[in-house]
Design a protein around this motif. Sequence first.
Motif, PDB file in Angstrom:
ATOM      1  N   LEU A  58       0.828  -1.206   0.000  1.00 14.50           N
ATOM      2  CA  LEU A  58       0.000   0.000   0.000  1.00 14.50           C
ATOM      3  C   LEU A  58       0.863   1.257   0.000  1.00 14.50           C
ATOM      4  CD1 LEU A  58      -2.823  -1.042   2.505  1.00 14.50           C
ATOM      5  CD2 LEU A  58      -2.996  -0.801   0.021  1.00 14.50           C
ATOM      6  N   SER A  59       1.933   1.247   0.788  1.00 15.92           N
ATOM      7  CA  SER A  59       2.832   2.408   0.823  1.00 15.92           C
ATOM      8  C   SER A  59       3.565   2.570  -0.504  1.00 15.92           C
ATOM      9  CB  SER A  59       3.845   2.256   1.964  1.00 15.92           C
ATOM     10  OG  SER A  59       3.191   2.200   3.214  1.00 15.92           O
ATOM     11  N   ALA A  60       3.943   1.445  -1.120  1.00 11.83           N
ATOM     12  CA  ALA A  60       4.664   1.519  -2.387  1.00 11.83           C
ATOM     13  C   ALA A  60       3.788   2.056  -3.502  1.00 11.83           C
ATOM     14  CB  ALA A  60       5.196   0.140  -2.768  1.00 11.83           C
ATOM     15  N   CYS A  61       2.479   1.776  -3.432  1.00 14.13           N
ATOM     16  CA  CYS A  61       1.589   2.147  -4.534  1.00 14.13           C
ATOM     17  C   CYS A  61       1.558   3.650  -4.763  1.00 14.13           C
ATOM     18  CB  CYS A  61       0.178   1.629  -4.263  1.00 14.13           C
ATOM     19  SG  CYS A  61       0.021  -0.149  -4.493  1.00 14.13           S
ATOM     20  N   LEU A  62       1.549   4.436  -3.692  1.00 15.32           N
ATOM     21  CA  LEU A  62       1.477   5.884  -3.849  1.00 15.32           C
ATOM     22  C   LEU A  62       2.743   6.422  -4.520  1.00 15.32           C
ATOM     23  CD1 LEU A  62      -0.119   6.895  -0.427  1.00 15.32           C
ATOM     24  CD2 LEU A  62      -1.246   6.478  -2.609  1.00 15.32           C
ATOM     25  N   VAL A 294      10.500  -1.591   0.092  1.00 16.83           N
ATOM     26  CA  VAL A 294      11.003  -2.713   0.888  1.00 16.83           C
ATOM     27  C   VAL A 294      12.170  -2.266   1.773  1.00 16.83           C
ATOM     28  CG1 VAL A 294      12.232  -4.909   0.721  1.00 16.83           C
ATOM     29  CG2 VAL A 294      10.191  -4.513  -0.663  1.00 16.83           C
ATOM     30  N   LEU A 295      13.063  -1.475   1.217  1.00  9.80           N
ATOM     31  CA  LEU A 295      14.188  -0.967   2.011  1.00  9.80           C
ATOM     32  C   LEU A 295      13.703  -0.105   3.167  1.00  9.80           C
ATOM     33  CD1 LEU A 295      16.804  -0.011  -0.751  1.00  9.80           C
ATOM     34  CD2 LEU A 295      17.012  -1.819   0.949  1.00  9.80           C
ATOM     35  N   GLN A 296      12.713   0.736   2.893  1.00 11.61           N
ATOM     36  CA  GLN A 296      12.176   1.606   3.939  1.00 11.61           C
ATOM     37  C   GLN A 296      11.544   0.780   5.059  1.00 11.61           C
ATOM     38  OE1 GLN A 296       9.214   4.483   2.567  1.00 11.61           O
ATOM     39  NE2 GLN A 296      10.381   6.091   3.571  1.00 11.61           N
TER      40      GLN A 296
END
Length: 358
Positions: A58-62, A294-296
């Motif tokens: 979800l975070s990656a999508c933005l 993923v790193l975050q």
Amino acid sequence: MAGTIAIANLSVNPLRILRRLLHVREFILVVAFFVICFGIALREPRFLQFSNLEQVALSACLVLIVAVGQALVIIARQIDISVGANVAVSAFLSAQWLEGNPEGSVLVVLAIACSTGLVLGIGNALAVAVFRVPAIVATLGTLAIYRGGAILIAEGRQISATALPDSYEGITDIDLAGLPLLVWLALLVTLVFALIMRYTRFGRNLYALGSDPENARIAGIDERWHLGMTFAICGLLCGLVGFLWGARFGTVDSTIAPELHIETISAVVVGGVSIFGGSGTVLGAVIGALIFAVLQNGVQLLGISQFWLQAVLGGAILATVLFYGTLARRAERHERESRRRPVLVRLAGAARPGDPER
């Protein structure tokens, strides 16, 4: 015998397939992505929990959606550092309207956010394509203007989740076939623009402009129109993310997405899009955004300082820029040598003894 030969010709050479895959940039990125995931999972098993992977997605999508627009801009040999401010203005204006009209349609909120992002993107397009201001200078100026505008509109106020209807906040909770709606939307954006860049004249023209603007203009490509469309598309995608931001995080203010430009540029460059333009793919930028997410998440789970993540990303950007700079210099040197070779051959032929022309 003929049948045996035919069967032999159909045999697959695994080494040949592997060599071809290693020349596919996206394949190497996918391998790197899974290596990073494996390394984090070894240190922190919580990484593989479904709830954590869902939050990472979800975070990656933005970031991913804006990275697609940023990829188009960079492929065209431009850059947009106003994307975070664009998202902030779009998110606040749309959430503010919904706060005043709690019974209003979510589609109206979507239209307000996307229209706002598109207008701000057109502002960048006018500065770069019409007034010929260098993109980094133009978008640095609009970054300050848009962020300042968001602060003036918000007047220090924050729109919280309690002021927004459940129908808006529930958008990110919708699941289709086991995946959140936000993930499906990101996949749709990726697919649409990957196909556009690969199979349409617009996409081919952007690559041509990024590779050699002078020759592209000579070939009849309308540089202003294509650059204007590129910045407008990037702005539209920022507006879409502005709409999704409040639904994802529940609160909206004028300071949201302060480092989105760094995140998207990092994702695009790490994803194999040359900062010098004319090279890279939308899919590579998407994989870069996933690697960044993923790193975050891994940094947070392992309790590592965010400084190291920023240092790693900064180093990756510098290494990628140096790599593509080296490739560009080699290509220019090869082109110069290829142009000189026929001239040298003609001169050598003219100087040869017994030449009929002498």
